[in-house]
Design an enzyme around this catalytic site. Structure first.
Site, mmCIF file in Angstrom:
data_model
loop_
_atom_site.group_PDB
_atom_site.id
_atom_site.type_symbol
_atom_site.label_atom_id
_atom_site.label_comp_id
_atom_site.label_asym_id
_atom_site.label_seq_id
_atom_site.Cartn_x
_atom_site.Cartn_y
_atom_site.Cartn_z
ATOM 1 C CG HIS A 53 -54.688 -28.296 -70.123
ATOM 2 N ND1 HIS A 53 -53.423 -27.895 -70.517
ATOM 3 C CD2 HIS A 53 -55.202 -28.987 -71.168
ATOM 4 C CE1 HIS A 53 -53.188 -28.333 -71.737
ATOM 5 N NE2 HIS A 53 -54.247 -28.997 -72.157
ATOM 6 C CG MET A 79 -47.113 -19.596 -70.009
ATOM 7 S SD MET A 79 -48.312 -20.894 -70.354
ATOM 8 C CE MET A 79 -47.711 -21.432 -71.930
ATOM 9 C CG LEU A 92 -43.639 -25.821 -61.230
ATOM 10 C CD1 LEU A 92 -44.942 -25.783 -60.445
ATOM 11 C CD2 LEU A 92 -42.627 -24.832 -60.658
ATOM 12 C CG ASN A 130 -52.356 -26.331 -64.766
ATOM 13 O OD1 ASN A 130 -52.229 -25.101 -64.808
ATOM 14 N ND2 ASN A 130 -52.225 -27.085 -65.845
HETATM 15 C C1 GRF Z 1 -55.683 -20.101 -69.757
HETATM 16 O O1 GRF Z 1 -56.251 -20.435 -70.986
HETATM 17 C C2 GRF Z 1 -55.332 -21.345 -68.999
HETATM 18 O O2 GRF Z 1 -56.170 -22.422 -69.259
HETATM 19 C C3 GRF Z 1 -53.958 -21.660 -69.521
HETATM 20 O O3 GRF Z 1 -53.335 -20.413 -69.710
HETATM 21 C C4 GRF Z 1 -54.325 -19.418 -69.923
HETATM 22 C C5 GRF Z 1 -54.095 -18.355 -68.901
HETATM 23 O O4 GRF Z 1 -54.900 -17.228 -69.100
HETATM 24 N N1 GRF Z 1 -53.246 -22.538 -68.618
HETATM 25 P P1 GRF Z 1 -54.937 -16.074 -67.997
HETATM 26 O O5 GRF Z 1 -53.500 -15.640 -67.771
HETATM 27 O O6 GRF Z 1 -55.556 -16.637 -66.772
HETATM 28 O O7 GRF Z 1 -55.755 -14.984 -68.619
#
Ligand code: GRF
Length: 196
Positions: free
Chosen positions: A110, A91, A94, A108
């Protein structure tokens, strides 16, 4: 050649676990490092239980560009001789400089069908718009948020009685299949789009 993979997390790390498990006993990739920007990320414990080296690099600035933070990350990546970075619930945005220097080597996941619903709170917005389908996307990371080349996409239905939580868990289940598959194709240099 075996690709040395770093996985960046900030939270629960369920995608990280799926990625690490998928790399057990394969030749093309090695789960080499799990990096978190949050000391208390649950994923760090999961990574240690999976015997993967972990490192925590916390940013000094709450938001915006923090070059010291990225320098520290870069050092770790060099230490561990990383070839590919997988962002998995990381989160933190970059900088263009960092992303450019890793161009074509950062992926990534998403939780939406990009190019729809870039950014945060995707499931809330999908519900508000009364969509019938949603899903997840694995894409290359570029300067612009959630805009890089799409490598894989998985679709899930939305039902009339769905909540944010029910959609989230249905999408997450697909993420855990899509991300490993896409990483495999990427490591093997196969350019086809994965659709599930
Ligand atoms: C996932 O829904 C992913 O798509 C998003 O953040 C969440 C991460 O979940 N970018 P986790 O930490 O892998 O359980």
């Amino acid at each position: 050649m075996t690709k040395r993979v770093a996985i960046f997390i900030s939270g629960s790390g369920s995608n990280m676990v799926a990625l690490v498990k998928s790399m057990h006993s394969v030749q093309f990739a090695l789960p080499t490092l799990v990096l978190s920007n949050k000391r208390n990320a649950c994923g760090l414990i999961k990574a240690r239980n999976l015997q993967i080296p972990t490192v925590c690099v916390e940013a000094k600035k709450v938001a915006g560009c923090d070059l010291k933070f990225e320098e520290a990350i870069q050092k770790e990546l060099e230490n561990y001789k990383i070839d590919i970075i997988c962002l998995a619930g990381f989160m933190r945005v970059l900088s263009a400089r960092f992303v450019d220097s890793w161009q074509g080597k950062i992926l990534n996941i998403h939780p939406s069908l990009l190019p729809k619903y870039k950014g945060l709170n995707t499931h809330e917005r999908v519900l508000e718009k009364h969509e019938e389908l949603t899903g997840c996307t694995v894409h290359e990371v570029t300067r612009e948020l959630d805009c890089g080349r799409i490598l894989g996409q998985a679709t899930v239905p939305i039902f009339p009685d769905d909540s944010v939580e029910s959609i989230k868990s249905r999408v997450l289940e697909k993420e855990h299949i899509l991300y490993p598959k896409t990483l495999e194709q990427f490591c093997l240099g196969r350019s086809g789009l994965i659709i599930m």
